[in-house]
Write an enzyme that holds these catalytic residues in place. Structure first.
Site, PDB file in Angstrom:
ATOM      1  N   ARG A  41       1.215  -1.158  -0.528  1.00 21.00           N
ATOM      2  CA  ARG A  41       0.158  -0.146  -0.275  1.00 21.00           C
ATOM      3  C   ARG A  41       0.672   1.262   0.052  1.00 21.00           C
ATOM      4  O   ARG A  41       0.623   2.011  -0.628  1.00 21.00           O
ATOM      5  CB  ARG A  41      -1.436   0.266   1.309  1.00 21.00           C
ATOM      6  CG  ARG A  41      -2.387  -0.782   1.058  1.00 21.00           C
ATOM      7  CD  ARG A  41      -2.896  -1.558   2.950  1.00 21.00           C
ATOM      8  NE  ARG A  41      -3.560  -2.079   2.437  1.00 21.00           N
ATOM      9  CZ  ARG A  41      -3.691  -3.556   2.088  1.00 21.00           C
ATOM     10  NH1 ARG A  41      -3.002  -4.411   1.571  1.00 21.00           N
ATOM     11  NH2 ARG A  41      -4.807  -4.506   2.081  1.00 21.00           N
ATOM     12  N   ARG A 134      -6.055 -16.398 -10.375  1.00 17.63           N
ATOM     13  CA  ARG A 134      -6.734 -16.365  -8.964  1.00 17.63           C
ATOM     14  C   ARG A 134      -7.871 -15.117  -9.115  1.00 17.63           C
ATOM     15  O   ARG A 134      -6.997 -14.415 -10.551  1.00 17.63           O
ATOM     16  CB  ARG A 134      -5.528 -15.515  -7.979  1.00 17.63           C
ATOM     17  CG  ARG A 134      -4.978 -16.786  -7.412  1.00 17.63           C
ATOM     18  CD  ARG A 134      -3.740 -15.888  -6.259  1.00 17.63           C
ATOM     19  NE  ARG A 134      -4.482 -15.326  -5.126  1.00 17.63           N
ATOM     20  CZ  ARG A 134      -3.840 -14.975  -4.276  1.00 17.63           C
ATOM     21  NH1 ARG A 134      -2.539 -14.857  -4.245  1.00 17.63           N
ATOM     22  NH2 ARG A 134      -4.372 -14.244  -3.075  1.00 17.63           N
ATOM     23  N   SER A 181     -10.429  -8.000   0.117  1.00 17.36           N
ATOM     24  CA  SER A 181     -10.521  -6.854   0.123  1.00 17.36           C
ATOM     25  C   SER A 181      -9.772  -6.119  -0.652  1.00 17.36           C
ATOM     26  O   SER A 181      -9.885  -4.948  -0.320  1.00 17.36           O
ATOM     27  CB  SER A 181     -10.205  -6.999   1.934  1.00 17.36           C
ATOM     28  OG  SER A 181      -9.237  -7.148   1.684  1.00 17.36           O
ATOM     29  N   GLN A 182      -8.903  -7.193  -1.528  1.00 23.11           N
ATOM     30  CA  GLN A 182      -8.270  -6.311  -1.941  1.00 23.11           C
ATOM     31  C   GLN A 182      -8.540  -5.079  -3.405  1.00 23.11           C
ATOM     32  O   GLN A 182      -8.189  -4.492  -3.431  1.00 23.11           O
ATOM     33  CB  GLN A 182      -6.851  -7.479  -2.693  1.00 23.11           C
ATOM     34  CG  GLN A 182      -6.051  -7.697  -1.383  1.00 23.11           C
ATOM     35  CD  GLN A 182      -4.785  -8.644  -2.182  1.00 23.11           C
ATOM     36  OE1 GLN A 182      -4.829  -8.762  -3.558  1.00 23.11           O
ATOM     37  NE2 GLN A 182      -3.679  -8.925  -1.691  1.00 23.11           N
ATOM     38  N   ASP A 323      -5.805 -15.442   6.551  1.00 24.55           N
ATOM     39  CA  ASP A 323      -4.565 -15.545   6.705  1.00 24.55           C
ATOM     40  C   ASP A 323      -3.485 -16.162   7.648  1.00 24.55           C
ATOM     41  O   ASP A 323      -2.480 -17.007   7.509  1.00 24.55           O
ATOM     42  CB  ASP A 323      -3.062 -14.368   6.164  1.00 24.55           C
ATOM     43  CG  ASP A 323      -3.573 -13.904   4.549  1.00 24.55           C
ATOM     44  OD1 ASP A 323      -3.927 -14.419   4.183  1.00 24.55           O
ATOM     45  OD2 ASP A 323      -3.290 -12.837   3.779  1.00 24.55           O
ATOM     46  N   ASN A 346     -12.861 -18.152   1.571  1.00 19.70           N
ATOM     47  CA  ASN A 346     -11.680 -17.067   0.488  1.00 19.70           C
ATOM     48  C   ASN A 346     -10.213 -17.923   0.935  1.00 19.70           C
ATOM     49  O   ASN A 346      -9.275 -17.171   0.022  1.00 19.70           O
ATOM     50  CB  ASN A 346     -11.367 -16.116   0.516  1.00 19.70           C
ATOM     51  CG  ASN A 346     -11.104 -15.416   2.088  1.00 19.70           C
ATOM     52  OD1 ASN A 346     -11.520 -15.813   3.389  1.00 19.70           O
ATOM     53  ND2 ASN A 346     -10.813 -14.436   2.723  1.00 19.70           N
ATOM     54  N   ARG A 395       2.449 -19.568   3.265  1.00 18.52           N
ATOM     55  CA  ARG A 395       2.134 -19.909   4.477  1.00 18.52           C
ATOM     56  C   ARG A 395       2.168 -21.255   4.617  1.00 18.52           C
ATOM     57  O   ARG A 395       2.058 -21.524   6.270  1.00 18.52           O
ATOM     58  CB  ARG A 395       0.640 -19.129   4.274  1.00 18.52           C
ATOM     59  CG  ARG A 395       0.768 -17.570   4.197  1.00 18.52           C
ATOM     60  CD  ARG A 395      -0.359 -17.136   4.485  1.00 18.52           C
ATOM     61  NE  ARG A 395      -0.060 -15.724   4.515  1.00 18.52           N
ATOM     62  CZ  ARG A 395       0.969 -14.433   4.789  1.00 18.52           C
ATOM     63  NH1 ARG A 395       1.711 -15.300   5.690  1.00 18.52           N
ATOM     64  NH2 ARG A 395       1.168 -13.565   4.942  1.00 18.52           N
ATOM     65  N   LYS A 420       8.599 -15.291  -1.414  1.00 21.00           N
ATOM     66  CA  LYS A 420       7.255 -14.630  -1.599  1.00 21.00           C
ATOM     67  C   LYS A 420       7.255 -13.415  -0.355  1.00 21.00           C
ATOM     68  O   LYS A 420       6.988 -12.235  -0.584  1.00 21.00           O
ATOM     69  CB  LYS A 420       6.629 -15.377  -1.626  1.00 21.00           C
ATOM     70  CG  LYS A 420       4.490 -14.488  -1.806  1.00 21.00           C
ATOM     71  CD  LYS A 420       3.715 -15.505  -2.400  1.00 21.00           C
ATOM     72  CE  LYS A 420       2.445 -14.881  -2.209  1.00 21.00           C
ATOM     73  NZ  LYS A 420       2.369 -13.687  -3.725  1.00 21.00           N
TER      74      LYS A 420
END
Length: 437
Positions: A41, A134, A181-182, A323, A346, A395, A420
């Site tokens: 951001r 995606r 939410s992106q 996440d 999600n 993750r 990443k």
């Protein structure tokens, strides 16, 4: 967040479990790298701002390096040093034609096309095979509603994407952000760059705390933004450059917090605390409700294993902090009762289908697991070592590294995919694990 219902299970220690937390157990301080979400951001805001922005302690990883390289391709000036990045803003947006490869980065692949739409020129965006899978459709549909000329070159709603940009007038738009939410963040960031401002009505929203990060950071760069329930109003006016410190990554910190919770040790992460922007810090609330001991101070968080030596079971809604779902799933076998994680559909459209990936890998370890469309339940067990199928997802690797603290011999088919977000994860995690009690 739903308070978990404690489920009683077999008492006593699981075979191979560490000694329950001692009162004199040492606190180990772990320096966690900068937030990926905040860094991405901040890069957008810096590029869009009037003047030169300095980012302090930004995350240097494949995702953020990809974002910075994308800005360079779009004609922005970006200077990177070890702990400080400088970006010269262009409030009028990029100009000319460019091709940008977004690698695996979802923020790069979703934010940079929006930044390009505010400029003038023809821009083509492509991404890795993983990122191509995606979805992008809700965002590009909203951009079309705002008059942006764009074309998905292969599969509708996915990269590769071409934008013929001539600025964005603004206006009113309706958005479904139930998958990511992106999409909303990208439109919010665009708002001050439009000629007339934006009014966004959101019909569904997941991972809402990430939107709060966006709003707070926009205000730090001089933008005015208002929220009234599910309606967001962003006037035109642009951004101002700033010196912006990037706080540590709360999602990354979750692996160390979880490690302390299941090994009876303590860990402190400085730089995160009561004023932190990131909603994923609420993962420590989940650990606390399952029995871990948590202290959140102004500028640090400490987590220790439960006084009884074992986490309890229960049900946890992780819609807003999804996440960290794999982190909890990876330590769930060591709880006293089943742990059921709900409202995480999600997670199926992240770098991989994380819900299924967690279930499959836990079964590989011999753990009893059940799943549904948007939930997973993990029953107590004694995992046996096996190779973890990572699906190229950072993750999954970092979460099951925590499992490995209690199950020596766990390996990964692609351990390097942690680049990443945390290239030095394995070294840092091994160093923490090797610290003497």
């Amino acid at each position: 967040m739903e308070r978990p219902r404690t489920l009683r299970g077999r008492q006593g220690r699981i075979a191979g479990a560490p000694t329950p937390t001692r009162k004199d157990a040492p606190v180990t301080v772990v320096e966690v790298p900068g937030s990926k979400s905040v860094t991405a951001r901040a890069l957008f805001l810096a590029a869009a701002a009037e003047g030169t922005t300095t980012l302090l302690r930004p995350l240097a990883s494949d995702d953020t390096e990809g974002f910075a390289e994308g800005l360079l391709k779009l004609g922005y000036r970006v200077e990177r040093e070890e702990r400080e990045w400088r970006i010269e803003g262009r409030p009028q947006g990029p100009a000319g034609d460019a091709e940008v490869y977004c690698r695996d980065g979802a923020t790069t692949a979703r934010f940079l096309p929006v930044l390009a739409a505010a400029g003038r020129g023809s821009y083509r965006f492509d991404a890795s095979a993983q990122m191509r899978r995606r979805p992008l459709g809700p965002l590009t549909a909203a951009l079309r509603d705002l008059g942006v000329r764009l074309h998905h070159e292969e599969q509708e709603g996915h990269h590769p994407l071409r934008i013929d940009a001539d600025g964005v007038a603004g206006g009113e738009v309706t958005l479904d952000a139930g998958l990511s939410s992106q999409y909303l963040t990208a439109l919010l960031l665009l708002g001050p760059l439009t000629r007339d401002g934006l009014r966004i009505t959101v019909t569904d929203l997941v991972s809402a705390p990430y939107v709060e990060i966006t709003l707070a950071m926009m205000r730090s760069f001089g933008a005015a933004v208002e929220r009234d329930g599910n309606v967001f109003t962003v006037p035109a006016g642009g951004y101002r450059a700033a010196a912006y410190p990037v706080e540590p990554d709360a999602s990354t910190a979750s692996y160390f917090f979880a490690a302390a919770a299941v090994t009876g040790r303590e860990v402190t992460v400085p730089g995160l605390g009561r004023g932190a922007l990131q909603g994923d810090l609420r993962f420590v609330e989940v650990l606390e409700r399952l029995g871990a001991r948590v202290s959140v101070e102004a500028d640090r968080v400490t987590v220790a294993g439960p006084a009884g030596g074992m986490l309890s079971g229960g049900t946890v809604n992780m819609r807003d902090i999804s996440d960290t779902m794999p982190t909890l799933a990876a330590i769930a076998p060591f709880a006293a009762g089943p742990i059921r994680i709900v409202d995480v559909y999600n997670t199926r459209i992240k770098e991989c289908d994380r819900l299924d990936a967690c279930a499959q890998n836990l079964r590989r370890l011999g753990v009893d697991v059940a799943t549904g469309r948007d939930w997973i339940e993990i029953r107590p067990g004694n995992p046996a070592p096996a190779e973890i199928a990572t699906h190229g997802d950072h993750r999954i690797v970092m979460s099951f590294a925590v499992t490995g603290l209690r199950t020596p011999g766990i390996t990964f088919d692609d351990p390097g995919c942690v680049r990443k977000t945390f290239p030095d994860f394995h070294q840092a995690f091994a160093a923490w694990a090797a610290t003497e009690d």
